[in-house]
Design a protein around this motif. Structure first.
Motif, PDB file in Angstrom:
ATOM      1  N   SER A 112      -6.312   3.119  -0.030  1.00  0.00           N
ATOM      2  CA  SER A 112      -5.084   2.696  -0.690  1.00  0.00           C
ATOM      3  C   SER A 112      -4.746   1.248  -0.370  1.00  0.00           C
ATOM      4  N   TYR A 113      -5.168   0.768   0.800  1.00  0.00           N
ATOM      5  CA  TYR A 113      -4.898  -0.617   1.166  1.00  0.00           C
ATOM      6  C   TYR A 113      -5.789  -1.580   0.379  1.00  0.00           C
ATOM      7  N   THR A 156      -6.502  -1.426  -2.622  1.00  0.00           N
ATOM      8  CA  THR A 156      -5.984  -1.638  -3.977  1.00  0.00           C
ATOM      9  C   THR A 156      -4.928  -2.723  -4.021  1.00  0.00           C
ATOM     10  N   GLN A 157      -4.556  -3.287  -2.857  1.00  0.00           N
ATOM     11  CA  GLN A 157      -3.525  -4.315  -2.789  1.00  0.00           C
ATOM     12  C   GLN A 157      -4.106  -5.589  -2.171  1.00  0.00           C
ATOM     13  N   ASN A 160       0.287  11.133   3.516  1.00  0.00           N
ATOM     14  CA  ASN A 160      -0.430   9.858   3.564  1.00  0.00           C
ATOM     15  C   ASN A 160      -1.225   9.649   4.843  1.00  0.00           C
ATOM     16  N   ARG A 163      -8.758   8.162   3.410  1.00  0.00           N
ATOM     17  CA  ARG A 163      -8.372   7.715   2.075  1.00  0.00           C
ATOM     18  C   ARG A 163      -7.030   7.011   2.100  1.00  0.00           C
ATOM     19  N   ALA A 164      -6.036   7.621   2.814  1.00  0.00           N
ATOM     20  CA  ALA A 164      -4.710   7.009   2.889  1.00  0.00           C
ATOM     21  C   ALA A 164      -4.740   5.726   3.686  1.00  0.00           C
ATOM     22  N   PRO A 167       0.842  -1.195   0.000  1.00  0.00           N
ATOM     23  CA  PRO A 167       0.000   0.000   0.000  1.00  0.00           C
ATOM     24  C   PRO A 167       0.878   1.247   0.000  1.00  0.00           C
ATOM     25  N   ARG A 168       0.444   2.281  -0.707  1.00  0.00           N
ATOM     26  CA  ARG A 168       1.265   3.474  -0.875  1.00  0.00           C
ATOM     27  C   ARG A 168       1.727   4.091   0.444  1.00  0.00           C
TER      28      ARG A 168
END
Length: 389
Positions: A193-194, A196-197, A175, A188-189, A23-24
């Motif tokens: 973002s999690y 998406t993985q 983030n 959102r962070a 995750p980013r």
């Protein structure tokens, strides 16, 4: 070459794969530095100013990378550096790293802020590992952590001294990891973002629980999330710490004491004056004060100042076995690597860390052989040319 088909060899190979898998916010946490990240970049780029001097027609049929660091025998002059939150990058990452380090024959340095506890990591094997600690406001907790470390066989304490305050790390703020973002930004962070993985969600998010700082769980029983633990730890950092506190620490710790986070020769001498067995020249991986010297450029002056009174190691910017050779030539007994093993464990788990260390070893062997030496004790300053460090 597409990342998914990449056969990783170098630190950068593992970085590319880790970026795709993590995750980013987590990737940026380990990848980023302070402010504009100038020191982070120079930590790496300044190694290129150190040119090996090739020598030929020497008998180099028996190259041996073995050495000792702070009394620990190692197959190469490398230790895995303490990396906080690493168990969020891969499932029980510190345990996987310990297995890999044991296999290769180098020490893991477990972070105070590790996800896996001292006891969980010690259960991997009876091979010793190192433990990293900060000076917390509550000295009783410091003493209890030292006792726990000693009880599981730790005999080398790496004490970090460059975190009186936390550096301004813009990626973490953006983030939401470091706070400062809007509530929606943090959501959102922290959530989207999690999602998406999916591979990370299953392997780490679900199978890698509990996601707590294992060494600190008993001291923050009300905390239920990593941000709550981070807030508590942030309040525990003590900006009033002086060398007198390190002298107190030396008085209650019977093992080896390594002071990590000095750039000034005078600070290194002060560390030895209060009982340090070794110092690590380090700018915290460029994560504290941007604009300070790269670790490798600060190394020679510290080596000269100590003049053999204590071992000198370094970390920051080491990305290959050739960099290890360069650091050794400038006087470092050994190096720590942080981001490289964090990328490797995120990308390929235990096998990734072991393979990365294997690549480092081969690169050191090649550098030694092509510079005409076969023992680590022969890697000295006359084997390199330094350009304006």
């Amino acid at each position: 070459m597409p990342t998914m088909n990449l056969v990783p060899v170098t630190s950068n190979d593992y970085r590319r794969i880790a970026e795709r898998r993590m995750p980013r916010p987590l990737f940026d946490y380990v990848d980023g530095g302070a402010y504009g990240e100038g020191t982070l970049a120079r930590n790496v780029s300044d190694f290129a100013r150190i040119s090996p001097l090739q020598r030929v027609m020497r008998d180099v049929s028996g190259v041996d990378t073995a050495t000792a660091m702070v009394g620990t025998d190692c197959t190469l002059p490398v230790s895995l550096a303490p990396v906080g939150m690493c168990g969020m990058f891969a499932r029980r990452a510190e345990v996987q790293a310990k297995r890999a380090a044991d296999t290769v024959g180098v020490p893991l340095t477990l972070s105070t802020m590790s996800i896996c506890s001292l006891e969980e990591v010690a259960a991997v094997s009876d091979k010793p590992f190192w433990f990293q600690l900060y000076m917390l406001r509550d000295r009783k907790i410091v003493e209890e952590l030292l006792n726990r470390a000693w009880a599981v066989g730790v005999r080398t304490l790496v004490f970090t001294v460059d975190l009186a305050v936390v550096g301004e790390r813009h990626r973490d703020t953006r983030n939401g990891i470091a706070g400062g973002a809007s509530p929606w930004g943090r959501f959102r962070a922290g959530r989207l973002s999690y999602l998406t993985q999916p591979q990370w969600l299953v392997d780490v998010g679900l199978r890698g629980k509990p996601h707590l700082f294992g060494n600190l769980a008993e001291y923050v029983p009300a905390a239920t999330s990593l941000p709550e633990y981070r807030d508590w730890v942030g309040r525990q950092f003590d900006p009033s710490v002086t060398w007198e506190d390190i002298a107190w620490l030396r008085g209650i710790w019977n093992g080896k004491l390594v002071i990590k986070g000095v750039l000034s020769p005078d600070d290194a001498a002060s560390a030895v004056d209060v009982g340090a067995d070794a110092v690590i020249v380090s700018n915290h991986g460029g994560r504290q004060l941007d604009g300070v010297s790269s670790s490798i450029s600060a190394l020679p002056a510290v080596v000269d100042k100590l003049a053999g009174r204590a071992e000198v190691m370094m970390d920051g910017g080491v990305r290959s076995g050739l960099d290890v050779f360069r650091a050794r030539a400038l006087g470092a007994q050994g190096v720590m690597i942080g981001r490289p093993w964090a990328y490797a464990v995120a990308a390929r788990g235990e096998s990734g860390v072991a393979s990365l260390l294997g690549a480092f070893k081969r690169e050191i062997e090649v550098a030694m052989a092509l510079c005409g030496v076969t023992r680590m004790t022969d890697v000295t300053g006359d084997l390199v040319q330094v350009k304006d460090l």
